[in-house]
Design a protein around this motif. Structure first.
Motif, PDB file in Angstrom:
ATOM      1  N   PHE A 275      23.799  67.053 -18.691  1.00 10.27           N
ATOM      2  CA  PHE A 275      23.396  66.800 -17.311  1.00 10.27           C
ATOM      3  C   PHE A 275      24.609  66.449 -16.456  1.00 10.27           C
ATOM      4  O   PHE A 275      24.776  66.972 -15.342  1.00 10.27           O
ATOM      5  CB  PHE A 275      22.379  65.661 -17.271  1.00 10.27           C
ATOM      6  N   VAL A 276      25.486  65.589 -16.974  1.00 12.30           N
ATOM      7  CA  VAL A 276      26.704  65.215 -16.229  1.00 12.30           C
ATOM      8  C   VAL A 276      27.576  66.437 -16.002  1.00 12.30           C
ATOM      9  O   VAL A 276      28.144  66.630 -14.914  1.00 12.30           O
ATOM     10  CB  VAL A 276      27.460  64.101 -16.973  1.00 12.30           C
ATOM     11  N   ARG A 277      27.691  67.273 -17.011  1.00 14.57           N
ATOM     12  CA  ARG A 277      28.479  68.505 -16.868  1.00 14.57           C
ATOM     13  C   ARG A 277      27.884  69.406 -15.784  1.00 14.57           C
ATOM     14  O   ARG A 277      28.602  69.975 -14.958  1.00 14.57           O
ATOM     15  CB  ARG A 277      28.518  69.227 -18.210  1.00 14.57           C
ATOM     16  N   GLU A 278      26.567  69.524 -15.783  1.00 11.78           N
ATOM     17  CA  GLU A 278      25.888  70.376 -14.804  1.00 11.78           C
ATOM     18  C   GLU A 278      26.010  69.807 -13.388  1.00 11.78           C
ATOM     19  O   GLU A 278      26.074  70.556 -12.417  1.00 11.78           O
ATOM     20  CB  GLU A 278      24.408  70.514 -15.177  1.00 11.78           C
ATOM     21  N   MET A 279      26.053  68.487 -13.262  1.00 18.20           N
ATOM     22  CA  MET A 279      26.193  67.868 -11.946  1.00 18.20           C
ATOM     23  C   MET A 279      27.480  68.308 -11.260  1.00 18.20           C
ATOM     24  O   MET A 279      27.493  68.615 -10.070  1.00 18.20           O
ATOM     25  CB  MET A 279      26.174  66.346 -12.066  1.00 18.20           C
ATOM     26  N   GLY A 280      28.580  68.290 -11.999  1.00 20.57           N
ATOM     27  CA  GLY A 280      29.846  68.734 -11.435  1.00 20.57           C
ATOM     28  C   GLY A 280      30.275  67.901 -10.240  1.00 20.57           C
ATOM     29  O   GLY A 280      30.249  66.665 -10.256  1.00 20.57           O
ATOM     30  N   ARG A 281      30.645  68.590  -9.178  1.00 17.22           N
ATOM     31  CA  ARG A 281      31.159  67.946  -7.966  1.00 17.22           C
ATOM     32  C   ARG A 281      30.045  67.822  -6.927  1.00 17.22           C
ATOM     33  O   ARG A 281      29.392  68.801  -6.591  1.00 17.22           O
ATOM     34  CB  ARG A 281      32.307  68.775  -7.391  1.00 17.22           C
ATOM     35  N   GLY A 282      29.868  66.617  -6.413  1.00 13.24           N
ATOM     36  CA  GLY A 282      28.793  66.385  -5.454  1.00 13.24           C
ATOM     37  C   GLY A 282      29.253  65.555  -4.270  1.00 13.24           C
ATOM     38  O   GLY A 282      30.431  65.244  -4.116  1.00 13.24           O
ATOM     39  N   ALA A 283      28.280  65.187  -3.435  1.00 14.25           N
ATOM     40  CA  ALA A 283      28.553  64.349  -2.270  1.00 14.25           C
ATOM     41  C   ALA A 283      27.327  63.498  -1.980  1.00 14.25           C
ATOM     42  O   ALA A 283      26.217  63.801  -2.422  1.00 14.25           O
ATOM     43  CB  ALA A 283      28.921  65.197  -1.059  1.00 14.25           C
ATOM     44  N   ASN A 284      27.541  62.415  -1.227  1.00 16.95           N
ATOM     45  CA  ASN A 284      26.473  61.469  -0.890  1.00 16.95           C
ATOM     46  C   ASN A 284      25.841  61.807   0.455  1.00 16.95           C
ATOM     47  O   ASN A 284      26.557  61.982   1.451  1.00 16.95           O
ATOM     48  CB  ASN A 284      27.042  60.049  -0.830  1.00 16.95           C
ATOM     49  N   PHE A 285      24.505  61.881   0.463  1.00 20.36           N
ATOM     50  CA  PHE A 285      23.767  61.882   1.723  1.00 20.36           C
ATOM     51  C   PHE A 285      23.274  60.452   1.918  1.00 20.36           C
ATOM     52  O   PHE A 285      22.424  59.965   1.179  1.00 20.36           O
ATOM     53  CB  PHE A 285      22.601  62.863   1.707  1.00 20.36           C
ATOM     54  N   MET A 286      23.805  59.779   2.919  1.00 19.57           N
ATOM     55  CA  MET A 286      23.684  58.331   3.042  1.00 19.57           C
ATOM     56  C   MET A 286      22.250  57.868   3.260  1.00 19.57           C
ATOM     57  O   MET A 286      21.434  58.533   3.912  1.00 19.57           O
ATOM     58  CB  MET A 286      24.546  57.844   4.202  1.00 19.57           C
ATOM     59  N   ALA A 287      21.971  56.675   2.708  1.00 19.35           N
ATOM     60  CA  ALA A 287      20.656  56.063   2.898  1.00 19.35           C
ATOM     61  C   ALA A 287      20.356  55.827   4.371  1.00 19.35           C
ATOM     62  O   ALA A 287      19.203  55.955   4.819  1.00 19.35           O
ATOM     63  CB  ALA A 287      20.588  54.748   2.124  1.00 19.35           C
ATOM     64  N   ALA A 288      21.391  55.478   5.153  1.00 17.54           N
ATOM     65  CA  ALA A 288      21.175  55.242   6.585  1.00 17.54           C
ATOM     66  C   ALA A 288      20.662  56.496   7.279  1.00 17.54           C
ATOM     67  O   ALA A 288      19.830  56.421   8.205  1.00 17.54           O
ATOM     68  CB  ALA A 288      22.475  54.779   7.232  1.00 17.54           C
ATOM     69  N   LYS A 289      21.117  57.645   6.840  1.00 21.38           N
ATOM     70  CA  LYS A 289      20.655  58.903   7.455  1.00 21.38           C
ATOM     71  C   LYS A 289      19.259  59.265   6.974  1.00 21.38           C
ATOM     72  O   LYS A 289      18.483  59.867   7.705  1.00 21.38           O
ATOM     73  CB  LYS A 289      21.668  60.012   7.165  1.00 21.38           C
ATOM     74  N   MET A 290      18.931  58.879   5.740  1.00 19.54           N
ATOM     75  CA  MET A 290      17.545  59.058   5.285  1.00 19.54           C
ATOM     76  C   MET A 290      16.612  58.136   6.056  1.00 19.54           C
ATOM     77  O   MET A 290      15.486  58.510   6.398  1.00 19.54           O
ATOM     78  CB  MET A 290      17.439  58.774   3.784  1.00 19.54           C
ATOM     79  N   GLU A 291      17.081  56.922   6.362  1.00 20.72           N
ATOM     80  CA  GLU A 291      16.269  55.999   7.160  1.00 20.72           C
ATOM     81  C   GLU A 291      15.973  56.590   8.533  1.00 20.72           C
ATOM     82  O   GLU A 291      14.879  56.427   9.068  1.00 20.72           O
ATOM     83  CB  GLU A 291      17.007  54.663   7.315  1.00 20.72           C
TER      84      GLU A 291
END
Length: 600
Positions: A40-56
């Protein structure tokens, strides 16, 4: 086939031993086996955060996840603040529409082929106390039910973002995991756990040392966030300009990172050894630098941190996607808030985060072509060497390298010929000077499969933003296609555009120094434009045969040497390229490399 009795007994004992080992291994798989977690970690690879404040603010849109995919990110960590939307005891019911927001974002993420990490308690750390354990358990029970039907290989949970000190983290983690595992569909859900004290590197080390994590759960991933040194990464807060890595290869900043990550590895290994279990796969869940930092230093830090994590097998997630006034790689102004289609990432920063280059962007010469391809290539085009001649080349320009070092180049390719394809690969610095080369890099045939292959090439490269990589054909190439080239400190894996690692079967022939004395044969010149000569003096009348193969292993010429003193011409009709001249005598073999190159 007959075998002696003693050999048969040995084979029988080996077979019994194999059965015993197989049985032991099968038993151990139920006791701490973490294969799925590592994959699973291998498949995740490179990612980015979509901030909680923007979800709010309910700013999430499908465009955000399309943007991640288009820029070769392969997962997204999606934040939430569900603790701000829960009711009173004893049920602590979370507003259904807030859970639906997280599900909607996860659906968009998965629909774009990305993996989703659900971080629903991004700021609960500021309000949580031990007497709220009952509420925490209720929240996780509701989240687990909401996502029970989601595939366990595409979506993971994170217990709590950056837990603070001052509460019982061990109980919090164990009890939350128990609530998740109770819900059908989440028995094998990957759960991300961290140390106490803002999820720092040191917090994870302390958690390992204090035996905070359960040892019997096979579906855990450890995480930490990296913002060191804070005087550099948080310049927008401190307001003082600080540099990083600006003094070149001998700057101590580079080794500080390596040593810091190695300490995490040591703590993980020690924890596993104490409990006779397997180490946890690890996730660098946040890393980033304020945009107020000097641009060149910021890029160096971002690229180096990502590469050092990947070198150790960690997946990574940038903090964050938007807000150029903080650590974002794209703007977050009124226009972006109102219209998701106007959101974008600054490409110069994406480059240092990826150091991945589409081969259709190369400058090409000779018979090389750029071919449109709608499916299964990362940039909708690929570069083909089909029908290319010796010397035809592709040049990738403006290649970013953070530090002068040796790097691994992962090249995705397809070779439908039955033979190896051969390229010379050269790294040049910003001034066009050769730094290193692989004189003969083999691309094995992929004709036995419908998919793409990949090879790993090691090259020394110089720090800079305008390096070059040249890939030159060494022979006539029938069917070589190149998709992308990615630079890191280890093998690059892209789940969205998979490729099977290939190893070339390269023909070789050698002769020992002792045997060399028997052979009175010389070949001169070995690098020629018209022809070369074989000079031989076989006084004993020994029979010696020779065969010339190209680097794909195809025979070009063969014959026998005269039994007496003689001279023989070779190469008049050869194409430009590299060849192997093999001699075979009665009890020896000898191989000489030849190069035909017009215009010498």
């Amino acid at each position: 086939m007959y075998r002696p009795r003693r050999l048969r007994i040995k084979l029988f004992l080996l077979f019994i031993g194999f059965l015993f080992l197989s049985s032991s291994f099968a038993q151990s798989k139920t006791e701490g086996e973490r294969t799925k977690a590592f994959e699973f970690v291998r498949e995740m690879g490179r990612g980015a955060n979509f901030m909680a404040a923007k979800m709010e603010g309910r700013f999430h849109s499908n465009h955000d996840f399309q943007l991640l995919k288009e820029n070769h990110f392969t997962h997204c960590r999606i934040g939430g603040k569900l603790n701000l939307h829960m009711g009173q005891a004893p049920d602590y019911t979370v507003d259904a529409d807030r859970i639906d927001d997280l599900k909607e974002a996860a659906d968009m993420c998965l629909a774009n082929g990305l993996i989703a990490v659900i971080d629903p308690l991004h700021l609960y750390n500021e309000h949580y106390r031990d007497d709220q354990l009952a509420a925490l358990k209720k929240i996780w029970s509701q989240v687990a039910h909401a996502f029970a039907s989601y595939p366990t290989d595409k979506l993971a949970f994170e217990i709590m973002n950056e837990p603070h000190k001052g509460y019982d983290l061990k109980s919090m983690i164990h009890e939350s995991i128990a609530e998740i595992r109770k819900v059908e569909g989440n028995e094998e859900r990957l759960v991300i756990v961290s140390g106490q004290g803002f999820t720092t590197r040191k917090a994870l080390i302390n958690a390992f040392d204090a035996d905070v994590f359960p040892t019997g759960d096979s579906y855990l991933i450890g995480t930490f966030h990296y913002y060191d040194p804070k005087s550099f990464t948080k310049q927008g807060t401190f307001g003082v300009t600080t540099h990083w890595g600006e003094n070149g290869v001998n700057d101590a900043d580079w080794s500080v990172v390596e040593e810091a990550f190695d300490e995490v590895e040591e703590a993980n290994n020690s924890w596993a050894q104490r409990h006779q279990t397997i180490v946890l796969p690890l996730y660098l869940g946040e890393y980033g630098v304020d945009n107020q930092a000097p641009d060149a230093d910021r890029k160096r830090w971002l690229s180096w941190i990502r590469m050092q994590a990947e070198k150790r097998g960690y997946s990574t997630s940038l903090w964050n996607m938007y807000n150029l006034n903080s650590k974002g790689i794209g703007p977050w102004e009124k226009e972006q808030k109102d219209d998701p289609s106007t959101r974008y990432f600054e490409q110069d920063v994406v480059e240092v985060l990826m150091t991945r280059y589409e081969m259709e962007d190369a400058d090409v010469s000779g018979q090389l072509e750029i071919v449109d391809e709608a499916e299964n290539v990362s940039g909708e085009q690929y570069l083909t060497y089909s029908n290319a001649q010796h010397g035809d080349q592709a040049v990738l320009n403006s290649v970013y390298i953070p530090k002068s070092d040796q790097y691994s180049l992962t090249i995705r390719y397809k070779n439908q010929d039955e033979q190896n394809a051969v390229l010379r690969i050269v790294a040049l610095d910003q001034n066009g000077n050769k730094v290193s080369e692989q004189e003969e890099e083999f691309f094995p045939s992929t004709a036995d499969s419908e998919g793409w292959g990949k090879i790993l090439v090691k090259l020394d490269m110089e720090a800079g933003e305008d390096n070059q990589i040249k890939l030159t054909g060494l022979d006539q190439l029938e069917s070589l296609q190149l998709d992308y080239l990615c630079i890191s400190l280890g093998e690059y894996y892209d789940r969205l555009y998979p490729a099977e690692r290939k190893e070339a079967d390269v023909p070789t022939a050698v002769i020992s120094p002792a045997e060399e004395k028997k052979v009175n044969i010389q070949v001169y010149p070995t690098i020629f434009s018209n022809h070369t000569n074989i000079y031989s003096n076989l006084n004993g009348g020994e029979k010696v045969t020779f065969q010339v193969n190209d680097l794909l292993g195809r025979p070009v010429q063969k014959g026998s040497l005269p039994p007496a003193k003689s001279s023989l011409l070779l190469g008049q009709n050869y194409q430009n390229g590299y060849y192997l001249l093999n001699f075979v005598g009665e009890d020896w073999r000898k191989c000489i490399k030849l190069v035909k190159k017009s215009g010498l």
